[in-house]
Scaffold this active site. Structure first.
Site: not given
Ligand code: CAA
Length: 407
Positions: A82, A114, A243
């Site tokens: 991609e 992916c 994945h």
């Molecule tokens: N210490 C330890 N952990 C902490 C923390 C701290 N100080 N602060 C936050 N965290 C943890 C949170 O509790 C959370 O854990 P859980 O999910 O287990 O509850 C984790 O860190 C992530 O934090 P947030 O929930 O605040 O989420 P974020 O705003 O960082 O976003 C995400 C996470 C949505 C995955 C983001 O990284 C994103 O948009 N990523 C791209 C899209 C993606 O990868 N999607 C996955 C499915 S789609 C797919 O797989 C296709 C692809 O390859 C893209």
């Protein structure tokens, strides 16, 4: 019985990475969020003299060399990405030129986020099964640079790399019977990149929900195809590769697997089952995602390389479940039956050696490389010379008459 699958695997990891601790500091985010929350430690950084073409060719060149395959023996070359470099000319054609693959070869590029690499593998396996008497070989390559907007939630899940697989009959590494594959697809907007956009638009939390729904459905379809009742699949799998845009996604996926497959168990028993099976069956596949980040199409196959690297000969004869997901969305769950006598294949990947050779870049260097647009002159011979690397055989040197040039 017809036996088709993957005979060998090669991986290419760029020579630079950005430590997540450095990214966290620059973004004012606690480092534990990346290390423990997302579960990633380093992300591969692609320098300006590399792209999806060079990574694909670098992985495939290793594969041809380690298997002693003559490029003329490849009759199907599929590149899934991609991070394409042209709307018309496929990355596969560039790779054909660089690797001197012959003309009696079907060549194409696949895009489905992916998931595309899995489509390439499955269709290649089916094509070889159909030509069983003719000893055809297919080269399937997954290559991507995963980029997100600066400062966006996706930024710490970036990465880059390529995986190349040799698909043929009587495979040496693993067999797949594609007739039992569990499939799920649905028209959703969870992660997409409109034409002309450099980075994707992501509905992050929704993408996680779409992934989990697709996994549950694909697993259930697989189970009914092989005639295993709900709650009994886990005992038939020695390992599971999910994945993995970040290793925390494998945690979420496995928890969902246990919760939805073992609905009859109480919460405590499910937690115990999750903890025990995650450690034994999922953890060994996490190395690449933790150290490299997301490589989109190649991610779950970097999981396969990680499993081989971590488990070595313990993986021989084992059954590995693979869950492939692509946003948009398409998903497949299938079973790999591992062969025996794999040590040469595993040593030949030189995966750990590639991870160990890498150099950390500063946050400023990362921003500089990822800010340049494709139209600027990217190639600085002195810079490339200063970073000569044994795994990097091909380099992008810019455009001539609107044509991409490689050496
Ligand atoms: N210490 C330890 N952990 C902490 C923390 C701290 N100080 N602060 C936050 N965290 C943890 C949170 O509790 C959370 O854990 P859980 O999910 O287990 O509850 C984790 O860190 C992530 O934090 P947030 O929930 O605040 O989420 P974020 O705003 O960082 O976003 C995400 C996470 C949505 C995955 C983001 O990284 C994103 O948009 N990523 C791209 C899209 C993606 O990868 N999607 C996955 C499915 S789609 C797919 O797989 C296709 C692809 O390859 C893209």
């Amino acid at each position: 019985m017809i036996d088709v699958g993957v005979s060998d695997i090669a991986i290419y990891i760029p020579q630079f990475y950005l430590p997540h601790d450095e990214l966290a500091e620059a973004r004012g985010i606690p480092p534990e969020k990346f290390r423990e929350g997302l579960g990633n430690h380093k992300m591969a950084i692609l320098p300006n003299w590399e792209d999806s073409v060079t990574m694909a060719a670098n992985a495939a060149a290793q594969l041809l060399e380690k298997t002693g395959t003559n490029p003329q023996e490849i009759h199907q070359l599929v590149v899934s990405t991609e991070s394409g470099v042209d709307h018309s000319k496929p990355v596969a054609s560039f790779v054909q030129g660089l690797l001197k693959i012959g003309s009696r070869c079907r060549i194409y590029e696949i895009k489905h986020a992916c998931y595309g690499g899995t489509a390439g593998i499955v269709t290649s396996i089916d094509w070889i099964a159909r030509n069983y008497g003719n000893s055809k070989k297919a080269l399937v390559i997954m290559t991507d640079v995963a980029r997100y907007g600066f400062g966006s939630p996706g930024e710490p899940t970036q990465g880059a790399g390529a995986v190349a697989l040799l698909v043929e009959k009587n495979p040496r590494l693993l067999s797949v019977d594609t007739r039992t594959n569990g499939i799920f697809s649905k028209d959703v907007f969870d992660f997409w990149r409109p034409t002309g956009h450099r980075v994707p638009i992501v509905d992050g939390k929704y993408s996680v929900a779409c992934y989990l729904e697709a996994m549950e459905e694909a697993v259930s379809h697989f189970r009914s195809n092989v005639g295993i009742p709900r709650g009994r699949l886990l005992e038939h799998l020695d390992y599971i590769l999910y994945h993995m845009p970040f290793t925390g996604m494998a945690r979420k996926a496995h928890r969902h697997f246990v919760d939805t497959e073992h609905v009859d168990l109480g919460a405590e028993a499910r937690q115990d089952l999750y903890t025990e099976t995650f450690r034994a069956k999922v953890e060994p596949g996490l190395l690449g995602a933790r150290e490299v980040g997301n490589i989109y199409t190649g991610s779950v196959y970097m999981g396969l390389a990680s499993l081989l690297e971590t488990e070595q000969d313990r993986v021989e004869g084992k059954r590995v479940g693979v869950f492939s997901y692509g946003s948009g969305c398409g998903a497949e769950f299938f079973l790999c039956q591992m062969k025996t006598g794999l040590s040469e294949i595993i040593q030949g990947m030189r995966f750990q050696e590639q991870l160990d050779r890498r150099k950390a870049v500063t946050f400023e260097q990362y921003v500089q490389w990822y800010s340049r647009s494709g139209a600027e002159t990217l190639y600085h011979p002195a810079e490339v010379e200063a970073h000569k690397d044994p795994f990097t055989q091909f380099t992008f040197i810019g455009f001539k008459d609107h044509k991409r040039q490689y050496v």
